[in-house]
Design an enzyme around this catalytic site. Structure first.
Site, PDB file in Angstrom:
ATOM      1  N   ASP A   1       0.792  -1.238   0.000  1.00 33.95           N
ATOM      2  CA  ASP A   1       0.000   0.000   0.000  1.00 33.95           C
ATOM      3  C   ASP A   1       0.831   1.298   0.000  1.00 33.95           C
ATOM      4  OD1 ASP A   1      -2.207  -1.583   0.028  1.00 33.95           O
ATOM      5  OD2 ASP A   1      -2.883  -1.050   2.037  1.00 33.95           O
TER       6      ASP A   1
ATOM      7  N   SER B   1     -11.507   6.806 -27.928  1.00 37.13           N
ATOM      8  CA  SER B   1     -12.130   5.506 -28.175  1.00 37.13           C
ATOM      9  C   SER B   1     -12.226   4.675 -26.907  1.00 37.13           C
ATOM     10  CB  SER B   1     -11.393   4.762 -29.266  1.00 37.13           C
ATOM     11  OG  SER B   1     -10.096   4.473 -28.833  1.00 37.13           O
TER      12      SER B   1
ATOM     13  N   ILE C   1      -4.046 -10.510  -6.966  1.00 34.44           N
ATOM     14  CA  ILE C   1      -2.967 -10.677  -7.945  1.00 34.44           C
ATOM     15  C   ILE C   1      -1.856  -9.649  -7.669  1.00 34.44           C
ATOM     16  CG2 ILE C   1      -4.020  -9.149  -9.674  1.00 34.44           C
ATOM     17  CD1 ILE C   1      -3.036 -10.992 -11.828  1.00 34.44           C
ATOM     18  N   GLN C   2      -2.268  -8.498  -7.125  1.00 32.57           N
ATOM     19  CA  GLN C   2      -1.301  -7.423  -6.853  1.00 32.57           C
ATOM     20  C   GLN C   2      -0.357  -7.749  -5.698  1.00 32.57           C
ATOM     21  OE1 GLN C   2      -3.774  -3.439  -7.213  1.00 32.57           O
ATOM     22  NE2 GLN C   2      -5.075  -5.192  -6.797  1.00 32.57           N
TER      23      GLN C   2
HETATM   24  O1  F6P Z   1      -2.563  -3.970   3.275  1.00 34.27           O
HETATM   25  C1  F6P Z   1      -2.369  -4.593   2.070  1.00 34.27           C
HETATM   26  C2  F6P Z   1      -3.692  -4.999   1.471  1.00 34.27           C
HETATM   27  O2  F6P Z   1      -3.423  -5.728   0.287  1.00 34.27           O
HETATM   28  C3  F6P Z   1      -4.678  -3.862   1.200  1.00 34.27           C
HETATM   29  O3  F6P Z   1      -4.382  -3.175   0.011  1.00 34.27           O
HETATM   30  C4  F6P Z   1      -5.973  -4.613   1.165  1.00 34.27           C
HETATM   31  O4  F6P Z   1      -7.056  -3.754   1.490  1.00 34.27           O
HETATM   32  C5  F6P Z   1      -5.798  -5.647   2.222  1.00 34.27           C
HETATM   33  O5  F6P Z   1      -4.403  -5.864   2.338  1.00 34.27           O
HETATM   34  C6  F6P Z   1      -6.491  -6.952   1.957  1.00 34.27           C
HETATM   35  O6  F6P Z   1      -6.260  -7.794   3.040  1.00 34.27           O
HETATM   36  P1  F6P Z   1      -6.648  -9.335   3.092  1.00 34.27           P
HETATM   37  O7  F6P Z   1      -5.729 -10.072   2.186  1.00 34.27           O
HETATM   38  O8  F6P Z   1      -6.464  -9.711   4.516  1.00 34.27           O
HETATM   39  O9  F6P Z   1      -8.067  -9.420   2.638  1.00 34.27           O
END
Ligand code: F6P
Length: 324
Positions: A128, A215, A255-256
């Site tokens: 984050d 577009s 995926i991120q």
């Molecule tokens: O803090 C990292 C993060 O990936 C946030 O971007 C996201 O809101 C949260 O963790 C999701 O957490 P979890 O994998 O526990 O659902």
């Protein structure tokens, strides 16, 4: 200080393994014994604490995830949980901690330190990038590149079909992934929790684009945006543009959080893992190691959690100017 332990906690982030490796090998280099704790604070509470050596961290610098595993511990939020954790650390002879994680991890570390005073230095590990006291957090660069790759692919299909896509990226309270991937992907609009983007502005920007024969349009939405999730926002505006614009929504999700860390993340993580160990040796406690303007700095946990880390106005301004 003779023996320290390292753990990862909260949401995993690419580069955490490189950070563990640096902490372990840095500790050994400086003559310390080093232990690993599995599953963050949960492992502290259950006593999942084990000795590590140089080979324990072989062949991990390039791997996503965390070899120590991670968790968001509810039990550590209770005084009983923290007491068990303290007793297990004392039984294992642990005199210092390297905590790799984000704001939840450091909130726990702050409370724990105030109760039991075990010296702890943190490494900012979260995609984050929402921690004060470091320009970038471990995993952020990889997450931005993962999001960007997805945005590029979506742009291809959006362009083929003359569509508008709302793409939701992660960032519970933070728009850093959204703004960086949005600029990189040439997004028409980026919606972040730090700044309110009124829906009528979204509608007028999309209509303007359409009237100039654009577009495709991409709206990148940080999951924590005050107007809601990408699906909610698309639903709210769809009637106002339905006659002209065909809308689709994609949520990128976890995926991120995975994948091979970028060179930047591996180097940052290595620097911070070693910096945390060297901070402990220097006597720092209850602080996070960070890199600000290319210098190692140590910031009290309380500031890393409480102080804001605003997105520079220039970046938001750029989205508007460059997507004309
Ligand atoms: O803090 C990292 C993060 O990936 C946030 O971007 C996201 O809101 C949260 O963790 C999701 O957490 P979890 O994998 O526990 O659902």
């Amino acid at each position: 200080m003779k023996r320290i332990a390292v753990f990862t906690s909260g949401g995993d982030a690419p580069g955490m393994n490189a950070c563990i490796r640096a902490a372990v090998r840095g500790a050994i280099y400086h003559g310390l014994e080093v232990y690993g704790i599995r599953r963050g604070y949960n492992g502290m509470i259950s006593g999942d604490i084990f000795p590590m050596n140089s080979q324990s961290v072989s062949n991990i610098v390039q791997r996503g995830g965390t070899m120590l595993k991670s968790a968001r511990s509810k039990e550590f939020m209770t005084p009983e949980g923290r007491k068990k954790a303290y007793e297990n650390l004392m039984n294992a002879g642990i005199e210092g901690l390297v905590a790799i994680g984000g704001n939840g991890t450091f909130t726990g570390a702050e409370v724990f330190f105030n109760e039991y005073e075990i010296p702890t230095v943190g490494c900012p590990g979260t995609i984050d990038n929402d921690l004060y006291g470091t320009d970038y957090t471990i995993g952020f660069d990889t997450a931005v590149n993962t999001a960007l790759e997805a945005i590029d692919k979506i742009r291809d299909t959006a362009d083929s079909h003359d569509r508008v896509f709302f793409i939701e990226v992660m960032g519970r309270d933070s728009g850093y992934i959204a703004i960086q991937s949005g600029i990189g992907g040439g997004a028409e609009i980026v919606m972040v929790p730090e700044t309110h983007t009124p829906l009528k502005k979204v509608v007028s920007t999309l209509k303007d684009g359409w009237s100039r024969s654009k577009s495709s349009s991409i709206v990148v939405v940080a999951e924590g945006d005050e107007e809601g999730h990408a699906t909610d926002i698309a639903e709210k505006i769809k009637n106002q543009v339905a006659d002209k614009l065909d809308i689709r929504v994609t949520t990128l999700g976890h995926i991120q959080r995975g994948g091979t860390p970028t060179a930047y993340d591996r180097i940052l993580a290595s620097r911070l893992g070693l910096g945390a160990v060297e901070g402990l040796i220097k006597g720092y406690k209850n602080v996070m190691a960070g890199v600000v303007n290319n210098e190692m700095v140590y910031t009290p946990f309380i500031d890393t959690i409480k102080k804001p880390k605003p997105i520079h106005d220039d970046l938001l301004r750029m989205v508007h100017i460059l997507s004309m």
